[in-house]
Design an enzyme around this catalytic site. Structure first.
Site, PDB file in Angstrom:
ATOM      1  N   CYS A  71      39.630 -24.136 -24.978  1.00  0.00           N
ATOM      2  CA  CYS A  71      38.575 -23.658 -24.070  1.00  0.00           C
ATOM      3  C   CYS A  71      38.010 -22.318 -24.548  1.00  0.00           C
ATOM      4  CB  CYS A  71      39.143 -23.539 -22.655  1.00  0.00           C
ATOM      5  SG  CYS A  71      38.116 -22.596 -21.518  1.00  0.00           S
ATOM      6  N   CYS A  74      38.337 -19.502 -22.018  1.00  0.00           N
ATOM      7  CA  CYS A  74      39.718 -18.999 -21.957  1.00  0.00           C
ATOM      8  C   CYS A  74      39.985 -18.036 -23.112  1.00  0.00           C
ATOM      9  CB  CYS A  74      40.713 -20.160 -22.011  1.00  0.00           C
ATOM     10  SG  CYS A  74      40.493 -21.392 -20.712  1.00  0.00           S
ATOM     11  N   CYS A 418      17.660 -29.651 -24.811  1.00  0.00           N
ATOM     12  CA  CYS A 418      18.629 -30.573 -24.198  1.00  0.00           C
ATOM     13  C   CYS A 418      19.164 -31.582 -25.206  1.00  0.00           C
ATOM     14  CB  CYS A 418      17.971 -31.290 -23.026  1.00  0.00           C
ATOM     15  SG  CYS A 418      18.924 -32.673 -22.383  1.00  0.00           S
TER      16      CYS A 418
END
Length: 525
Positions: A71, A74, A418
């Site tokens: 992550c 994290c 996108c």
């Protein structure tokens, strides 16, 4: 003799019937192994399902981060988390920081309902069943302050004027609760708010002399600030008591400067202010003539406090994204724009005259009273908008094309950045080529980041909508698989699919202003 041997034989048979390894003193497979010594990394306890119980017993105040090694959020939090542990240890605070590898300790992640990383939970007095969700900042000082206000007093007790003046003089924003009875439930409400309002310092007093010195006769919460009015009072309702929501809104509103410059340091607070109407003055602060306009802007601001947030945007700084959102170029400065964050509607002055305190006041009143129509962003219509198989729509030609009663129009609303939109582009192009000879079918696309529509708002990318021929301005949203075969089946069936079609594919969300949460982004499991 046989009677004497019978009990021995029975005992041997019982032992033989037990599973292997279940002799006296052995551990059953379902039992927990003995608790281990808890390891540390950079001042952080590293917990597992075998050691969490021990940590809860040994540490009455325990903050636990559930993280994943992969992550990115994290990884960014890790050094700040360790710094916070070091800061609190240096202060001898009775609080401990720990972490759990969520994917490796899946049982713990499931026990505490962890669905995204990082997730932080605060445990008090060994209570395993009701931890408090961490909602504070992700920097070391923010983490430390959030914990200080939970393991220590969230407000300083003030006994005399010297203590009060020292507190007020030492911070930009100080909130003091003046309560005649510190056992009153209003005090508990005040202290609960103080736990989470980390950008303000809180004090508390019941001293009559301090009431007198600050000109108060009844329970009042006072915000002291080193700018604008200098002080704002919130009297406690004698019948209804202190309402947490009302006090929170008051403090957020009055802790904002009357005029705030938009930048990376202030943007989060601007969007968290809970004031829906934002008036933006776009200026080039390198030009003296533009800087002179700030005085009139500030002069108009006080009468709209709580209704309209006054924001200055320097077009000479790194604010290109703000200009794009309003469809502006830097050359348009000086100019005003007002946006409502709830409806996302934008407003511009009709006359385009000089920016003065009077014109600003008139513009705000006109918007608030519904006398100004919102404007919609639109690119110019490309000369060749209908020359390719996929037709190009913009705000200015959308209504004419999409609601043409003689055509069935299938539109892709996309964002240039996108990933999902880029992945489906070949299928969309193939669909347009397949149906380009059908006079009653149009396959089109619209950049929803540069064009706004009055009919509806686009909240995710790609969004696919089908506008069938005929009266009534009917709109059907497509929510199935994004491939040529399924698109074709949808068109051939007049905008419907058989019930066995697979579920919808995900769309990337439209970027939103920062939310009130200070935890920022997380990564879902």
């Amino acid at each position: 003799m046989s009677r004497q041997l019978l009990p021995v034989l029975l005992l041997l048979l019982l032992r033989a019937s037990c599973p292997w390894g279940q002799e006296q003193g052995a551990r059953s497979p379902s039992e927990e192994p003995p608790e281990e010594e808890i390891p540390k990394e950079d001042g952080i306890l590293v917990l597992s399902r075998h050691t969490l119980g021990l940590a809860l017993r040994e540490h009455p105040a325990l903050l636990v981060e559930f993280y994943a090694p992969w992550c990115g959020h994290c990884q960014a939090l890790a050094p700040e988390y360790s710094k916070a542990a070091a800061v609190l240890a240096a202060e001898s605070m009775v609080v401990t920081l720990a972490k759990v590898d969520g994917p490796a300790q899946r049982e713990l992640a499931e026990e505490f309902g962890v669905t995204e990383y990082p997730t932080l939970k605060f445990f008090r007095n060994g209570n395993r069943t009701h931890p408090e969700e961490y909602t504070g900042p992700r920097d070391a000082e923010g983490i430390a302050e959030w914990l200080r206000r939970r393991v220590g007093p969230s407000a300083m007790r003030l006994e005399d004027e010297a203590a009060a003046q020292a507190l007020i003089g030492g911070r930009d924003l100080v909130v003091i609760g003046f309560f005649q009875d510190l056992q009153d439930e209003d005090v508990a409400t005040f202290l609960a708010l103080a736990q989470d309002a980390l950008d303000m310092t809180f004090g508390l007093t019941d001293r009559p002399r301090l009431f007198q010195q600050f000109g108060l006769t009844k329970d009042t919460v006072v915000l002291f600030k080193k700018f604008d009015e200098g002080r704002a009072d919130f009297p406690v309702d004698e019948e209804l008591g202190l309402d947490l929501g009302d006090l929170s809104r008051f403090l957020v509103t009055h802790s904002m400067r009357l005029v705030t410059e938009f930048n990376s340091q202030t943007s989060a607070k601007i969007f968290a202010a809970r004031i829906l109407n934002h008036l933006l003055l776009f200026v080039n602060q390198t030009l003296a003539a533009h800087r002179e306009l700030l005085a009139g802007f500030g002069e108009a601001a006080p009468r709209f406090r709580g209704q309209v947030l006054f924001v200055v945007v320097d077009v000479a700084a790194d604010n290109e994204h703000v200009l794009q959102y309003f469809g502006l170029k830097a050359e348009a400065a000086p100019t005003l724009r007002l946006v409502n964050l709830e409806t996302t509607k934008k407003y511009a002055p009709v006359d385009g005259g000089p920016v003065t305190a009077a014109s600003i006041t008139a513009f705000c009143h006109a918007v608030l009273n519904g006398q100004v129509k919102p404007y919609l962003l639109s690119q110019e219509i490309p000369p060749d908008w209908d020359q390719r198989p996929v037709k190009t729509l913009v705000g200015k030609n959308f209504e004419q094309v999409a609601f043409d009663e003689t055509k069935n129009v299938f539109v892709k609303f996309y964002a240039p950045w996108c990933t999902h939109c880029k992945e489906m582009a070949p299928a969309w192009e193939a669909l347009a080529e397949k149906y380009q000879d059908h006079e009653d079918i149009i396959i089109a696309e619209l950049d929803a980041t540069a064009n706004e529509l009055d009919a509806f708002a686009v909240h995710g990318f790609p969004t696919l909508k089908y506008f069938p021929a005929g009266p009534g301005r009917k709109v059907i949203e497509y929510k199935s698989t994004r491939d040529l075969e399924t698109f074709s089946k949808f068109l051939d069936n007049g905008g419907v699919l058989p019930t066995e079609e697979p579920p919808e594919e995900p769309a990337a969300p439209f970027p939103e202003p920062p939310a009130n949460s200070t935890m920022g982004s997380k990564e879902e499991l």
